[in-house]
Design an enzyme around this catalytic site. Structure first.
Site, PDB file in Angstrom:
ATOM      1  N   LEU A 276      39.664  42.924  42.475  1.00 18.50           N
ATOM      2  CA  LEU A 276      38.309  43.085  42.985  1.00 18.50           C
ATOM      3  C   LEU A 276      38.248  43.054  44.496  1.00 18.50           C
ATOM      4  O   LEU A 276      37.326  43.598  45.104  1.00 18.50           O
ATOM      5  CB  LEU A 276      37.407  41.966  42.427  1.00 18.50           C
ATOM      6  CG  LEU A 276      37.261  41.904  40.912  1.00 18.50           C
ATOM      7  CD1 LEU A 276      36.485  40.652  40.505  1.00 18.50           C
ATOM      8  CD2 LEU A 276      36.559  43.147  40.391  1.00 18.50           C
ATOM      9  N   GLY A 277      39.197  42.391  45.121  1.00 20.21           N
ATOM     10  CA  GLY A 277      39.195  42.272  46.571  1.00 20.21           C
ATOM     11  C   GLY A 277      40.146  41.187  47.005  1.00 20.21           C
ATOM     12  O   GLY A 277      40.887  40.612  46.204  1.00 20.21           O
TER      13      GLY A 277
ATOM     14  N   GLY B 101      40.474  37.915  50.121  1.00 19.30           N
ATOM     15  CA  GLY B 101      39.910  37.191  51.252  1.00 19.30           C
ATOM     16  C   GLY B 101      40.900  36.229  51.837  1.00 19.30           C
ATOM     17  O   GLY B 101      42.111  36.323  51.602  1.00 19.30           O
TER      18      GLY B 101
ATOM     19  N   PHE C 230      41.505  33.274  51.060  1.00 23.76           N
ATOM     20  CA  PHE C 230      42.161  32.464  50.025  1.00 23.76           C
ATOM     21  C   PHE C 230      43.283  33.250  49.360  1.00 23.76           C
ATOM     22  O   PHE C 230      44.364  32.736  49.125  1.00 23.76           O
ATOM     23  CB  PHE C 230      41.118  32.060  48.997  1.00 23.76           C
ATOM     24  CG  PHE C 230      41.614  31.087  47.960  1.00 23.76           C
ATOM     25  CD1 PHE C 230      41.400  29.729  48.119  1.00 23.76           C
ATOM     26  CD2 PHE C 230      42.279  31.522  46.829  1.00 23.76           C
ATOM     27  CE1 PHE C 230      41.847  28.815  47.170  1.00 23.76           C
ATOM     28  CE2 PHE C 230      42.736  30.634  45.883  1.00 23.76           C
ATOM     29  CZ  PHE C 230      42.527  29.273  46.057  1.00 23.76           C
ATOM     30  N   GLY C 231      43.018  34.496  49.060  1.00 18.69           N
ATOM     31  CA  GLY C 231      43.988  35.320  48.365  1.00 18.69           C
ATOM     32  C   GLY C 231      43.284  36.383  47.551  1.00 18.69           C
ATOM     33  O   GLY C 231      42.077  36.575  47.658  1.00 18.69           O
TER      34      GLY C 231
ATOM     35  N   VAL D  55      41.554  38.461  44.397  1.00 23.77           N
ATOM     36  CA  VAL D  55      40.650  38.137  43.298  1.00 23.77           C
ATOM     37  C   VAL D  55      40.726  39.261  42.272  1.00 23.77           C
ATOM     38  O   VAL D  55      40.628  40.441  42.623  1.00 23.77           O
ATOM     39  CB  VAL D  55      39.191  37.976  43.789  1.00 23.77           C
ATOM     40  CG1 VAL D  55      38.279  37.594  42.631  1.00 23.77           C
ATOM     41  CG2 VAL D  55      39.111  36.931  44.888  1.00 23.77           C
TER      42      VAL D  55
ATOM     43  N   LYS E 107      40.940  33.943  40.878  1.00 20.62           N
ATOM     44  CA  LYS E 107      41.171  33.832  42.320  1.00 20.62           C
ATOM     45  C   LYS E 107      42.512  33.139  42.537  1.00 20.62           C
ATOM     46  O   LYS E 107      42.692  31.974  42.180  1.00 20.62           O
ATOM     47  CB  LYS E 107      40.021  33.025  42.935  1.00 20.62           C
ATOM     48  CG  LYS E 107      40.000  32.912  44.436  1.00 20.62           C
ATOM     49  CD  LYS E 107      38.737  32.128  44.821  1.00 20.62           C
ATOM     50  CE  LYS E 107      38.627  31.900  46.300  1.00 20.62           C
ATOM     51  NZ  LYS E 107      37.416  31.127  46.648  1.00 20.62           N
TER      52      LYS E 107
ATOM     53  N   ASP F 169      30.427  27.507  54.986  1.00 20.97           N
ATOM     54  CA  ASP F 169      30.775  28.929  55.067  1.00 20.97           C
ATOM     55  C   ASP F 169      29.757  29.774  54.317  1.00 20.97           C
ATOM     56  O   ASP F 169      30.109  30.650  53.529  1.00 20.97           O
ATOM     57  CB  ASP F 169      32.182  29.161  54.512  1.00 20.97           C
ATOM     58  CG  ASP F 169      32.806  30.457  55.053  1.00 20.97           C
ATOM     59  OD1 ASP F 169      32.288  30.994  56.060  1.00 20.97           O
ATOM     60  OD2 ASP F 169      33.812  30.922  54.487  1.00 20.97           O
TER      61      ASP F 169
END
Length: 806
Positions: free
Chosen positions: A501-502, A504, A506-507, A509, A523, A619
């Site tokens: 899905l994408g 970020g 964090f890593g 997803v 995630k 955030d």
């Protein structure tokens, strides 16, 4: 209690009169209220006037919520004597009695209060209470008559349900006859004063549901009536009074308890104009809540089949009836009692039996209670009266025990009189010792094996070492269902790029589907991620403890070789894709935008005030707001969150993390963060939603300000509507849009003390109260400020989170 259906009074059933421009909250003996004229409480919360109901329509004098769009009646005066037409008049006599007259001048309803006072007045309070008092009296709380003493079907905050023991006066709820007929129905909800008091729901003279006795925290048979930040429940029992009531601890909450025409007792909470009244609690909730469903000495357990069985030491009175699932005649002792030799057997996790034939003493302890019961051959059982602080008080039963149910992890201990021959039900000291030792060894061994397995899986082949952490502490922190790596891999087609899905900070997803068909978002912590094991634990620690409709739900985690979080899947992705993507922005009209603005505010209010921990998200931004199937917003990504305890209100950090454009000045420059830091980020987000422009990277040909500065200039020049994106402007409510911009600017003020709290924001969004003027926003000249800041040596580490699609 669970919610089944949401049933509220439909606005088409009632036609309530509009408020006169000169409406007041008080009438005197020289004034009256005619049909078409209303009283309005001082704060504008409740309104009194005439409304229509029934078919054919009849006129009633009642009280309803003023600010709620769905007309909701909370009290009716003449429910047994409706008016045939709009000729009714309400007045107060010189004797302090309220009277309702028809067109012929005849009394059709009266408060029947004849108290000689000099200057009686009737006043509608913001609590929804209509009171009669002496205007010349020195004490405004000296009420001569009040509608709260004569409730209809609605239980409001501050209202008492119960008895005046001196006068014998009883306050109780009576249902409407039907959803559009306010006349008294068949159901009542009242405190029964016999024995130790309890709430009874009755249909005529038949008991349908029993709350159980009050145990110091709640009614014994209402496990979900737990202390919370919204209400304070109270049961009072003294020589003069016996009553139950609740008070609101959060003034922004609008709630009511309603006895429905079908005999259900339901608590509703008002969310907003979009969601309306939402069902919060209901009773009875299941078959085991039905009164005496398993007969005497029978116990009901909803998670077994059949639901009824006899208590240990008892057998069915008529076994053939139990074979055909007829439990009405209950159970009998397997062995008869012999008073002087009897024993008491402990039954745990139960709803205490019907207390109408009970006796109680508040000062005795449990051992003293046992002695009293043992000496009286008619005493069938005993229990603590109050479960707080280890238990206190004594409650004794002097008849057959009925209406008992069992819970898995809730309830009280009940000690039942049994024949000495049933001693096998009592674990001997030797048996008890062996049992405890056996359980200790078994659980100890199992725990050590589990820890060893987890440590081996977690530490083996681990490329990212965190010296200060160890596997045992990591397992201790993860209070969530653990998923096998194979299960997660299969659900995501082995982390296929087609399911991605994408990505970020964090890593990556991924979207996944579990074997049962449930869609999930997976995630995974990247080994090259700027966020590490600390952020992973942080998210697990906080999100697992949070339950709110506007927070994303964490379903579990996986710690086999990879650190993975499993969330509920949000099909519409993140808010930023709708705000800033030209191909999707048309799908977000003003109604959806305003719903999102309200939802994010409620989610932050929960974090800051209503959750078990006071949490600062740190955030808040468009990419961290996810949208479900109905475009409802849910805050996500708690890897950077911090919690406060006690009276803490702010903290300082040497590691500033977050996203440029959303960070408050005091946090970005000095590392100081508080709930007001989230408020600033929320204000930025509100202005981005209405304008469809990013704060960071915003450019305007007339000046060098960022989005906040641009919105501020337009506001001071009276041109705030020019901030709206054209798609929003075409579908918006002008008043709601201007109010949202105004609130957004209040949230982004430079000084944290000038910004409102999230509870105030929620209140301002849901009301028409006058708003204060905002001061100049923080980072009014953001580009120059940040340029100067980055040219100097910085002691703080600034970590910027990358925006990504989900």
């Amino acid at each position: 209690m669970k919610a089944f259906v949401v049933l509220s009074m439909c606005p088409v059933l009632f036609s309530c009169n509009a408020l006169l421009s000169n409406a007041l909250d008080t009438i005197t003996t020289n004034q009256s209220i005619r049909d078409g004229e209303n009283l309005l409480s001082a704060g504008g919360t409740f309104e009194l006037g005439f409304f229509s109901a029934g078919n054919p329509p009849k006129r009633y004098l009642g009280i309803w919520y003023k600010k709620i769009t769905t007309t909701t009646i909370v009290w009716v005066a003449n429910r047994v004597a409706p008016l045939a037409d709009a000729s009714g008049t309400l007045r107060i006599t010189s004797h302090g009695s309220l009277v309702l007259l028809n067109g012929n001048g005849s009394d059709i309803w009266s408060s029947n209060s004849t108290i000689l006072v000099r200057n009686p007045v009737a006043q509608l309070l913001d609590s929804g209470n209509l009171v009669v008092r002496d205007a010349d009296g020195s004490d405004p709380n000296n009420v001569l008559w009040q509608s709260f003493d004569y409730p209809t079907d609605t239980f409001l905050a501050g209202m008492k349900i119960g008895w005046n023991r001196t006068s014998g006066f009883n306050r109780y709820l009576t249902s409407w006859k039907s959803i559009d007929d306010p006349s008294p129905g068949n159901f009542t909800y009242q405190i029964d004063p016999n024995g130790y008091p309890q709430l009874l729901l009755k249909q005529g003279s038949d008991i349908k549901f029993r709350s159980g006795p009050w145990n110091g925290l709640r009614w014994s048979g209402t496990p979900n009536l737990n202390p919370n930040p919204y209400y304070r429940y109270e049961f009072v029992l003294n020589e003069e009074e016996m009553y139950y009531r609740y008070e609101l601890l959060n003034s922004s909450v609008i709630t009511r308890k309603l006895l429905m025409p079908n005999g259900m007792v339901q608590r509703f909470t008002w969310i907003d104009r979009t969601h309306g009244w939402t069902l919060y609690l209901t009773a009875p909730i299941d078959q085991c809540d039905n009164y005496a469903s398993c007969g005497v000495y029978g116990t009901c357990r909803v998670d077994t089949s059949p639901v009824c069985r006899c208590l240990k030491g008892f057998v069915p009175r008529f076994s053939q009836e139990w074979d055909i699932l007829d439990w009405s005649n209950g159970c009998v002792r397997r062995n008869p009692l012999d008073c002087e030799k009897d024993i008491f057997v402990k039954y745990s996790w139960v709803k205490l039996p019907d207390t109408r034939s009970s006796w109680f003493n508040e000062s005795m302890n449990l051992q003293e209670c046992k002695v009293v019961c043992m000496k009286n051959c008619s005493c069938m059982a005993y229990s603590n009266l109050d479960i707080r602080n280890g238990g206190s008080g004594c409650l004794l039963w002097f008849s057959e025990l009925i209406d008992i149910r069992e819970y898995n992890n809730y309830g009280q201990d009940l000690y039942i009189r049994m024949a000495a021959s049933e001693s096998a039900l009592l674990p001997s000291p030797q048996k008890k010792h062996k049992l405890v030792m056996g359980l200790a060894v078994s659980f100890g061994s199992a725990f050590l094996i589990l820890v060893l397995i987890i440590c081996v899986r977690q530490c083996k082949k681990k490329k990212m070492e965190i010296p200060e952490d160890n596997c045992e502490n990591q397992k201790k922190d993860l209070e969530l269902p653990l998923f096998d790596l194979s299960t997660v891999a299969l659900a995501t087609s082995y982390f296929s790029t087609d399911n991605k899905l994408g990505e970020g900070g964090f890593g990556p997803v991924y979207k996944g589907v579990l074997r049962g068909g449930q869609e999930i978002a997976v995630k995974m912590l990247s080994r090259n991620s700027r966020q590490g094991l600390h952020e992973f634990k942080n998210e697990v620690l906080y999100v697992s403890k949070l339950q709110h409709r506007n927070l994303v739900k964490l379903l579990g985690c996986c710690i086999e070789e990879e650190n993975i979080l499993i969330y509920e899947f949000m099909p519409n992705g993140s808010l930023d894709s709708f705000l800033f993507d030209p191909t999707q922005r048309e799908q977000l009209d003003w109604s959806a935008c305003f719903n999102i603005i309200n939802g994010i505010a409620r989610g932050l209010l929960y974090l800051h005030q209503d959750s078990r921990l006071r949490i600062i998200h740190r955030d808040v931004k468009a990419s961290n707001v996810l949208l479900d199937y109905e475009m409802n917003p849910k805050l996500s990504d708690f890897g950077l969150a911090k919690s406060f305890t006690g009276n803490e209100t702010q903290a300082n950090t040497n590691r500033v993390v977050g996203t440029y454009g959303y960070m408050s000045p005091e946090y970005a420059l000095d590392g100081v963060f508080s709930t007001k830091s989230d408020v600033f980020s929320y204000g930025v987000l509100v202005l981005e939603i209405v304008s469809r422009k990013r704060n960071r990277g915003f450019h305007h040909p007339d000046h060098d300000h960022n989005l906040l500065g641009h919105a501020w200039r337009l506001f001071t020049e009276g041109r705030s509507m020019q901030l709206l994106d054209q798609l929003v402007a075409n579908s918006c409510s002008t008043s709601e849009a201007l109010r949202s911009i105004h609130i957004g600017l209040l949230c982004v003020q430079r000084c944290p003390d000038d910004r409102p709290s999230m509870s105030t924001v929620v209140m301002m969004l849901g009301s028409d109260i006058e708003l204060p003027l905002p001061k100049e926003p923080g980072f009014f000249n953001e580009r120059n400020l940040l340029q100067e800041n980055t040219s100097q040596s910085q002691p703080n580490e600034m970590t910027m989170t990358v925006l990504y699609a989900r």
